[in-house]
Design a protein around this motif. Structure first.
Motif, PDB file in Angstrom:
ATOM      1  N   ALA A  71       0.756  -1.158   0.073  1.00  0.00           N
ATOM      2  CA  ALA A  71       0.044   0.026   0.041  1.00  0.00           C
ATOM      3  C   ALA A  71       0.692   1.105  -0.029  1.00  0.00           C
ATOM      4  CB  ALA A  71      -0.986  -0.062   1.335  1.00  0.00           C
ATOM      5  N   HIS A 137      -8.716   0.141  -6.498  1.00  0.00           N
ATOM      6  CA  HIS A 137      -7.832   1.247  -7.091  1.00  0.00           C
ATOM      7  C   HIS A 137      -8.571   2.462  -7.292  1.00  0.00           C
ATOM      8  CE1 HIS A 137      -3.985  -0.368  -6.833  1.00  0.00           C
ATOM      9  NE2 HIS A 137      -4.389  -1.519  -7.248  1.00  0.00           N
ATOM     10  N   HIS A 173      -6.157   0.982   1.709  1.00  0.00           N
ATOM     11  CA  HIS A 173      -5.274  -0.037   0.944  1.00  0.00           C
ATOM     12  C   HIS A 173      -4.440  -0.991   1.799  1.00  0.00           C
ATOM     13  CE1 HIS A 173      -2.853  -0.454  -3.369  1.00  0.00           C
ATOM     14  NE2 HIS A 173      -3.220  -1.831  -2.514  1.00  0.00           N
TER      15      HIS A 173
END
Length: 217
Positions: A71, A137, A173
């Protein structure tokens, strides 16, 4: 190969079109294409850095792999490209524009990463990849772009919003990666609620940014 490229690119193009068309003042297509390509080109240096770190560090820790080897580098470089190429660009002239350009960068990265994954592992993974990695994303990009748009156009707590533009996508993330690395069975029951949460947060941020554009007009 054509089928794999089509399957790898289609979800990214669909998601980018969705967020692009929600913009009340549409952005120039050539600039969208350039940011998309810039995001795609990030795949190679990030893959190299991650390969070096994982092979040299010899750290077998899911938390570190999820948050820092994965991440951190992906979100930092996407944030950096935005700051370098877009933040002072004259076309970045309202709050929602931050979302459009950050999503474009993020989906450029996601699309090439997705194509490479499908080439290596097979086109049968295309459906799951579209719903999870590619979508995530895009949603991280929405959140990043929201705070960068706020930093540019709200004129309050600028540095804090620029920092949040990296910090929040990085944390989300990392959580996403950590779920996939640590939950070995029934992972779908963990990742789906997380994705629903991401969609809720991202769509709310997009709505707020679009309302800010309306008020400004």
């Amino acid at each position: 190969m054509f089928a794999i490229c089509s399957a790898g690119l289609a979800p990214a193009i669909a998601l980018l079109s969705y967020f692009y068309l929600k913009d009340r003042v549409t952005e120039p297509i050539p600039l969208i294409i350039r940011t998309f390509i810039s995001g795609a080109l990030l795949v190679f240096p990030i893959m190299f850095i991650q390969y070096v770190l994982t092979s040299e560090a010899m750290i077998n820790n899911n938390f570190i792999h999820s948050f820092f080897f994965g991440a951190f580098f992906e979100e930092f470089f996407k944030w950096f490209i935005f700051m370098f190429a877009i933040f002072r660009h004259p076309e970045f002239n309202n709050h929602y524009d931050g979302i459009v350009y950050a999503v474009s960068i993020s989906l450029g990265f996601a699309s090439l990463e997705n194509v490479l994954y499908l080439i290596t592992n097979g086109i049968e993974y295309a459906f799951l990849r579209a719903f999870f990695p590619v979508s995530s994303h895009a949603l991280f990009g929405v959140i990043m772009g929201f705070y960068l748009g706020k930093a540019k156009h709200m004129h309050s707590r600028k540095k804090w919003n620029m920092f949040r533009a990296f910090l929040i996508p990085f944390l989300l993330h990392g959580i996403y990666n950590y779920i996939l690395l640590t939950v070995t069975s029934n992972w779908i029951f963990y990742i789906i609620p997380f994705m629903i949460f991401l969609w809720y947060v991202a769509l709310h941020r997009a709505k707020v940014a679009n309302q800010a554009v309306s008020i400004k007009k």
